[in-house]
Design a protein around this motif. Structure first.
Motif, PDB file in Angstrom:
ATOM      1  N   GLU A  80       6.799 -27.046-105.830  1.00 65.03           N
ATOM      2  CA  GLU A  80       5.830 -27.769-106.634  1.00 65.03           C
ATOM      3  C   GLU A  80       4.660 -26.892-107.049  1.00 65.03           C
ATOM      4  N   ASP A  81       4.266 -25.932-106.225  1.00 68.85           N
ATOM      5  CA  ASP A  81       3.110 -25.100-106.542  1.00 68.85           C
ATOM      6  C   ASP A  81       3.456 -23.906-107.426  1.00 68.85           C
ATOM      7  N   ASP A  82       4.704 -23.811-107.898  1.00 71.49           N
ATOM      8  CA  ASP A  82       5.091 -22.701-108.766  1.00 71.49           C
ATOM      9  C   ASP A  82       4.638 -22.940-110.200  1.00 71.49           C
ATOM     10  N   VAL A  83       4.450 -21.828-110.917  1.00 68.16           N
ATOM     11  CA  VAL A  83       4.207 -21.840-112.357  1.00 68.16           C
ATOM     12  C   VAL A  83       5.319 -20.996-112.975  1.00 68.16           C
ATOM     13  N   CYS A  84       6.136 -21.614-113.815  1.00 70.31           N
ATOM     14  CA  CYS A  84       7.313 -20.958-114.381  1.00 70.31           C
ATOM     15  C   CYS A  84       7.041 -20.460-115.796  1.00 70.31           C
ATOM     16  N   GLY A 130      -4.207 -20.719-120.896  1.00 75.27           N
ATOM     17  CA  GLY A 130      -4.442 -21.757-119.904  1.00 75.27           C
ATOM     18  C   GLY A 130      -5.113 -21.274-118.645  1.00 75.27           C
ATOM     19  N   ASN A 131      -5.480 -19.990-118.613  1.00 80.00           N
ATOM     20  CA  ASN A 131      -6.129 -19.407-117.431  1.00 80.00           C
ATOM     21  C   ASN A 131      -5.305 -19.638-116.164  1.00 80.00           C
ATOM     22  N   ILE A 132      -3.985 -19.544-116.313  1.00 77.48           N
ATOM     23  CA  ILE A 132      -3.083 -19.745-115.184  1.00 77.48           C
ATOM     24  C   ILE A 132      -1.997 -18.675-115.236  1.00 77.48           C
ATOM     25  N   GLN A 133      -1.665 -18.115-114.081  1.00 77.18           N
ATOM     26  CA  GLN A 133      -0.671 -17.048-114.019  1.00 77.18           C
ATOM     27  C   GLN A 133       0.660 -17.579-113.487  1.00 77.18           C
ATOM     28  N   PRO A 134       1.772 -17.137-114.067  1.00 79.44           N
ATOM     29  CA  PRO A 134       3.073 -17.566-113.548  1.00 79.44           C
ATOM     30  C   PRO A 134       3.379 -16.950-112.189  1.00 79.44           C
ATOM     31  N   ASP A 186       1.060 -24.802-123.479  1.00 81.28           N
ATOM     32  CA  ASP A 186       1.442 -23.943-124.598  1.00 81.28           C
ATOM     33  C   ASP A 186       0.183 -23.334-125.209  1.00 81.28           C
ATOM     34  N   ASP A 187       0.326 -22.702-126.366  1.00 80.93           N
ATOM     35  CA  ASP A 187      -0.806 -22.004-126.974  1.00 80.93           C
ATOM     36  C   ASP A 187      -1.875 -22.957-127.484  1.00 80.93           C
ATOM     37  N   ARG A 188      -1.545 -24.248-127.593  1.00 84.20           N
ATOM     38  CA  ARG A 188      -2.506 -25.220-128.112  1.00 84.20           C
ATOM     39  C   ARG A 188      -3.186 -26.037-127.016  1.00 84.20           C
ATOM     40  N   GLY A 189      -2.596 -26.109-125.835  1.00 88.05           N
ATOM     41  CA  GLY A 189      -3.227 -26.910-124.799  1.00 88.05           C
ATOM     42  C   GLY A 189      -2.287 -27.285-123.673  1.00 88.05           C
ATOM     43  N   THR A 190      -2.716 -28.245-122.864  1.00 86.31           N
ATOM     44  CA  THR A 190      -2.002 -28.662-121.658  1.00 86.31           C
ATOM     45  C   THR A 190      -1.469 -30.079-121.819  1.00 86.31           C
ATOM     46  N   ILE A 232       4.763 -22.612-118.414  1.00 88.83           N
ATOM     47  CA  ILE A 232       4.066 -22.005-119.548  1.00 88.83           C
ATOM     48  C   ILE A 232       5.075 -21.807-120.673  1.00 88.83           C
ATOM     49  N   LEU A 233       4.761 -22.326-121.862  1.00 88.97           N
ATOM     50  CA  LEU A 233       5.638 -22.200-123.023  1.00 88.97           C
ATOM     51  C   LEU A 233       5.014 -21.269-124.057  1.00 88.97           C
TER      52      LEU A 233
END
Length: 533
Positions: free
Chosen positions: A221-225, A272-276, A41-45, A252-253
């Protein structure tokens, strides 16, 4: 005539065992990936390992308050890492989380508190003032209010979320709930009248994850939603919690509204420097994104799939999205009552302009006014059979009996079955218009209007004239800087649809009234009407 037969292949999925706790099931799915990110989320992992511990700590803390099995816990929280901890923690303890819309009023929450008889409230600090106003209005008292990220000093009856977790050890064993036990509630959108408390079992989200998340979308498993629909919606709950946790994917929330700008920032990895890789949206959102000057290029993204629900996706919109990003939008229809999507297109099998085919594991049937199945090509009311149907509407026997009819669930939608066994949306049962003795689908006219390059959105309703005859009226929102005349739009529709379907009146407005799910509130548009001409 059609029959109650599935229009897509069957699927073999093992049923959950009789003793089944959905929260415990999800934690068990991820014991081997403790260090991997579960939520960002916007605060962390929040890692899977930390999720496991925090869920069990919250479960123990709630039970230490004296809350008993199957008592309700109101969850009024913006999308953040504390949301899945709260939802799953309550279920782990055998309690029943009641996830509610964060955009409602104090009056709405007062009704939900009294209706659900919630014993505890888990709330975001930003929403605490509204909750307190609801508690003043309500005759119902709660044991405790637990506040996530408070924005002001708390009262003695309130507890800070982190402190509450630290005060207890993790619960060692999940409550031995039954697969058919009440697991959680979701309130229907309630566009007219009071919302209905829809009761779902522990097994229901298991079925949606297996049949749709894995079976149709093929999540890995390797997806980012990333879901524009929030977790308190049935659609968002699957997208952002049940589906990714079932396969060990990352989610990602986002607490803020899913504006095009906010959505693009997440797509580009600003959080989070991660792309969905998977995006879950709704047609209204897709239209706004495609009209935005900030629309990113395909080469800058990692998206491999987009999902759409909440309202039918116009063919033109899906085709424009695919042309720009070179990925399909998988459109489907679900409901609060069925928990997630039961009729859908699928990767590699997309027919734009239709809602696709029955999800394997579900059966649909179209019925006429006489209750009998209708022939292909004819409009009928949509009924569904499937394992994720809700148990009931709490405290509302009349509505329960009207919606849940034996093994069938009445959707309230009208559809047409096509020659290729796909289904095309005609509108909500109470929104269909009869013009000159012939049914007109508001959605069909709307989908045609938005094909005009100047039109961003459109909504069509019926207007009864002085002679008691129904005429169609369209409310149109133009794209920024674009203009078009009423006569030009009428001619545009006449050239593409049967003449009797064109809107007799067109009114241009700045924006359409919508529910928090993005569905058009046609009853508000009807209230704006002043007469036919």
């Amino acid at each position: 005539m059609t029959s109650a037969r599935p229009a897509s292949p069957s699927i073999e999925v093992a049923s959950p065992p009789d003793v089944f706790n959905f929260a415990q099931h999800l934690l068990a799915c991820n014991t081997q990936r403790a260090d991997k990110a579960a939520f960002i989320d916007d605060r962390g992992t929040l890692s899977f390992g930390a999720l496991d511990e925090r869920v069990r700590r919250l479960a123990e803390g709630l039970r230490s308050l004296g809350i008993k099995r199957e008592e309700r816990v109101l969850l009024l929280m913006q999308d953040c890492n504390d949301w899945p901890v709260s939802f799953l923690g309550a279920m782990y303890a055998g309690l029943v989380p009641v996830a509610v819309n964060t955009l409602l009023t104090a009056d709405d929450y007062a009704f939900m508190l009294e209706h659900s008889r919630a014993q505890v409230v888990l709330v975001s600090g930003a929403l605490l003032p509204t909750l307190n106003a609801a508690l003043v209005k309500s005759d119902h008292e709660v044991h405790k209010v637990i506040v996530s990220h408070p924005q002001a000093p708390l009262h003695p009856a309130e507890a800070e979320f982190e402190s509450f977790l630290r005060a207890t050890a993790p619960m060692l064993k999940a409550a031995a709930t039954h697969a058919d036990d009440p697991g959680f509630w979701l309130y229907s959108s309630g566009s007219t009248g009071r919302p209905k408390g829809t009761v779902h079992s522990h097994a229901n989200p298991y079925w949606t994850a297996e049949l749709y998340g894995k079976g149709v979308l093929g999540l890995r498993e390797d997806d980012v939603c990333f879901s524009a629909a929030k977790l308190f919606f049935a659609y968002g709950l699957g997208n952002g919690l049940s589906f990714p946790l079932s396969v060990g994917a990352t989610t990602i929330l986002m607490a803020e509204r899913p504006t095009p700008d906010a959505t693009f920032k997440r797509w580009l990895g600003a959080v989070g420097n991660i792309q969905p890789t998977i995006f879950f949206g709704a047609p209204t959102g897709f239209a706004g994104m495609l009209a935005s000057p900030l629309l990113p290029d395909k080469k800058d993204l990692s998206l491999r799939l987009a999902s759409s629900a909440g309202e039918a996706l116009p063919a033109e919109l899906g085709l424009r999205f695919k042309a720009h990003f070179d990925i399909d939008v998988i459109d489907g229809i679900g409901s609060t009552e069925m928990l997630h999507i039961f009729l859908s297109n699928a990767p590699g099998r997309v027919r734009y302009g239709s809602t696709g085919w029955p999800v394997p594991g579900y059966v649909v049937e179209l019925r006429g006014d006489d209750g009998r199945p209708v022939a292909d090509g004819e409009t009928g009311d949509l009924y569904i059979q499937g394992p994720s149907a809700a148990i009931m509407y709490w405290g509302n026997r009349e509505k329960t009996r009207d919606t849940f009819q034996g093994g069938w669930t009445k959707s309230g939608d009208k559809y047409v079955r096509n020659a290729d066994a796909s289904y095309t949306y005609s509108g909500r049962s109470d929104d269909m218009l009869k013009v000159s003795g012939i049914y007109v689908s508001p959605f069909e006219v709307e989908a045609t209007l938005v094909q005009h390059p100047a039109v961003l959105e459109a909504a069509v309703v019926g207007l009864v004239d002085a002679e008691g005859l129904t005429k169609t009226k369209a409310f149109v929102v133009c794209k920024a800087g674009a203009q078009v005349s009423e006569d030009e739009l009428k001619d545009f529709v006449k050239d593409r649809l049967a003449p009797y379907k064109y809107p007799r009146i067109i009114e241009f407005i700045a924006e359409l009234p919508k529910t928090a799910t993005g569905k058009i509130q046609r009853f508000k548009l009807r209230a704006l009407q002043t007469g036919a001409r």
